[in-house]
Enzyme design. Sequence first.
Site, PDB file in Angstrom:
ATOM      1  CB  SER A  14      -0.948   0.008   1.202  1.00  0.00           C
ATOM      2  OG  SER A  14      -0.220   0.137   2.402  1.00  0.00           O
ATOM      3  CG  LEU A  16       6.172   5.120   2.631  1.00  0.00           C
ATOM      4  CD1 LEU A  16       7.208   6.226   2.760  1.00  0.00           C
ATOM      5  CD2 LEU A  16       6.284   4.174   3.808  1.00  0.00           C
ATOM      6  CG  HIS A  17      -0.846   5.253   1.315  1.00  0.00           C
ATOM      7  ND1 HIS A  17      -1.188   6.552   1.050  1.00  0.00           N
ATOM      8  CD2 HIS A  17      -0.263   4.782   0.189  1.00  0.00           C
ATOM      9  CE1 HIS A  17      -0.851   6.845  -0.200  1.00  0.00           C
ATOM     10  NE2 HIS A  17      -0.282   5.779  -0.743  1.00  0.00           N
ATOM     11  CB  ALA A  18      -2.686   3.705   6.950  1.00  0.00           C
TER      12      ALA A  18
END
Length: 90
Positions: A14, A16-18
């Site tokens: 994903s 560099l998310h969440a």
Amino acid sequence: MATEERTVTVASSSGLHARPAALFVEAASGSGHKVTITKGDKKPANAASILSVLSLGIEKGDEVVLSVDGDDAVAVADSLEAFLLEDHDA
């Protein structure tokens, strides 16, 4: 003071998310060094700021430039590069 710069391909599915972004920011801020991360022609972002990192919209497979300033910059860059090369969503 030494500066170490690397180009790294992000492996996390994903990007560099969440969660991966939060873990990366924690590692960068915990290093005690000035760390920036840049994607494409965007302005370098403070890697210790979750909002700055998220604003880059880094996806899986994106190349980013990691820059570390400090006395032990090579070791910190090694550690952060290894983080980016790992899939934290697996």
